[in-house]
Design a protein around this motif. Structure first.
Motif, mmCIF file in Angstrom:
data_model
loop_
_atom_site.group_PDB
_atom_site.id
_atom_site.type_symbol
_atom_site.label_atom_id
_atom_site.label_comp_id
_atom_site.label_asym_id
_atom_site.label_seq_id
_atom_site.Cartn_x
_atom_site.Cartn_y
_atom_site.Cartn_z
ATOM 1 N N SER A 121 37.461 -22.212 -5.750
ATOM 2 C CA SER A 121 36.407 -22.287 -6.760
ATOM 3 C C SER A 121 35.054 -22.563 -6.123
ATOM 4 O O SER A 121 34.020 -22.095 -6.603
ATOM 5 C CB SER A 121 36.749 -23.353 -7.807
ATOM 6 N N LEU A 122 35.035 -23.302 -5.022
ATOM 7 C CA LEU A 122 33.774 -23.536 -4.310
ATOM 8 C C LEU A 122 33.233 -22.243 -3.726
ATOM 9 O O LEU A 122 32.065 -21.897 -3.904
ATOM 10 C CB LEU A 122 33.997 -24.568 -3.201
ATOM 11 N N PHE B 57 31.605 -19.283 -14.802
ATOM 12 C CA PHE B 57 32.594 -19.325 -13.730
ATOM 13 C C PHE B 57 33.804 -18.505 -14.147
ATOM 14 O O PHE B 57 34.464 -18.821 -15.144
ATOM 15 C CB PHE B 57 33.029 -20.745 -13.384
ATOM 16 N N ARG C 129 34.234 -33.266 -8.953
ATOM 17 C CA ARG C 129 33.504 -32.123 -8.417
ATOM 18 C C ARG C 129 34.119 -30.800 -8.866
ATOM 19 O O ARG C 129 33.400 -29.834 -9.163
ATOM 20 C CB ARG C 129 33.445 -32.197 -6.890
ATOM 21 N N SER D 47 32.013 -19.622 -6.282
ATOM 22 C CA SER D 47 30.945 -20.044 -7.181
ATOM 23 C C SER D 47 29.901 -18.946 -7.325
ATOM 24 O O SER D 47 29.569 -18.256 -6.367
ATOM 25 C CB SER D 47 30.283 -21.307 -6.635
ATOM 26 N N ARG E 178 32.268 -28.029 -11.179
ATOM 27 C CA ARG E 178 32.125 -26.644 -10.721
ATOM 28 C C ARG E 178 32.648 -25.667 -11.772
ATOM 29 O O ARG E 178 32.012 -24.654 -12.078
ATOM 30 C CB ARG E 178 32.897 -26.483 -9.409
#
Length: 299
Positions: free
Chosen positions: A270-271, A165, A155, A274, A159
């Motif tokens: 990082s989540l 990103f 995951r 996003s 991502r």
């Protein structure tokens, strides 16, 4: 990380009806909508209470976990937590469990200037030390918290491969190095599971301090590194040093656990950072976390 659509429209009228049906002694108190988050809607009830009610089905199990486990945790936490004072059940066309919880005055730590958060370092370290004790075998499971980092690898890579990103070229090698750290060898310990500045309440007025720790929906057992990621999510370098020093005085943490904690901060940061994030407060927490894990003083 877009906020999921509500599966049930939670309104003041609905909650008032639930209170009349199940807790009529509370039904006459003033009731106002306070906030609607990822999983739950919060309504203030009178001066001292709130209603926490799931807005989608996947949150119903989290509400049940809080009802089952948060009382014993509250007795040990050393800071106020939203342990249910009344339990609600399905009714009035509403399908899931819900809770009446204490109302806490304060300011969400995510809204504080980062340097000001340092005053919460010692009490937050004390909270984690009290939390991180061996959990019973029937503690609520959680497939995405407290688990080996290898289970999150796909995951995180997915991502970071998303376009665009920021700083993915720096985050990926850091994640690869840190996620290879030896797994937790101790017994599964209680963990909050979602310990970040938007779930931490700072006191306002009087002596500064930790007013409450909120949102135990992800409460589970496993690797304490999941919670210790807060060192990068909450603080700058001086605050992080104070947090780590306070935690070490109370309950020592081995270097591998701090490395895994930094890896968890990469995952959470990082989540939240996003490009699809539609919550400005969480996006700011994510951006701060990414900066901190990549900084020269990020250790």
């Amino acid at each position: 990380m877009r906020t999921p659509a509500a599966e049930v429209a939670v309104t003041v009228d609905l909650v008032r009806s639930l209170l009349r049906e199940q807790h009529p002694d509370l039904a006459g108190l003033p009731l106002t909508l306070h906030s609607s988050g990822w999983d739950n809607v919060i309504l203030r009830l009178g001066d001292d209470l709130a209603v926490r009610i799931p807005r989608r089905g996947s949150a119903a199990a989290l509400a049940a976990n809080e009802q089952r486990w948060l009382g014993p945790v509250a007795a040990r936490a050393g800071v106020p937590v939203p342990a249910p004072v009344r339990v609600g059940r399905p009714g009035c066309g509403y399908p899931w469990p819900w809770s009446v919880i204490p109302w806490f005055e304060g300011r969400v730590a995510a809204a504080l200037p980062v340097p000001e958060r340092g005053r919460l370092a010692a009490p937050l370290a004390a909270f984690t030390a009290r939390m991180h004790v061996p959990a019973p075998g029937d503690a609520p499971p959680n497939p995405v918290r407290g688990v080996p980092l290898a289970s999150r690898d796909a995951r995180v890579r997915e991502r970071l491969a998303g376009a665009p990103f920021p700083r993915a070229d720096e985050l990926l090698p850091l994640w690869e190095r840190l996620s290879a750290t030896a797994v937790w060898q101790g017994p599964p310990v209680w963990i909050h599971g979602d310990l970040h500045p938007a779930n931490i309440l700072a006191s306002t007025g009087g002596a500064p301090g930790l007013a409450a720790v909120l949102d135990f929906g992800d409460l589970t057992s496993g690797d304490p590194a999941t919670d210790l990621a807060v060192a990068w999510m909450m603080f700058d370098a001086p605050g992080r040093a104070a947090f780590r020093a306070a935690r070490e005085r109370l309950s020592p943490v081995d270097p591998a656990t701090w490395d895994r904690a930094r890896a968890w901060a990469v995952s959470f940061g990082s989540l939240m950072a996003s490009p699809s994030t539609d919550n400005p407060l969480l996006a700011a927490v994510g951006a701060h976390t990414v900066d901190q894990v990549l900084s020269a003083s990020g250790h």
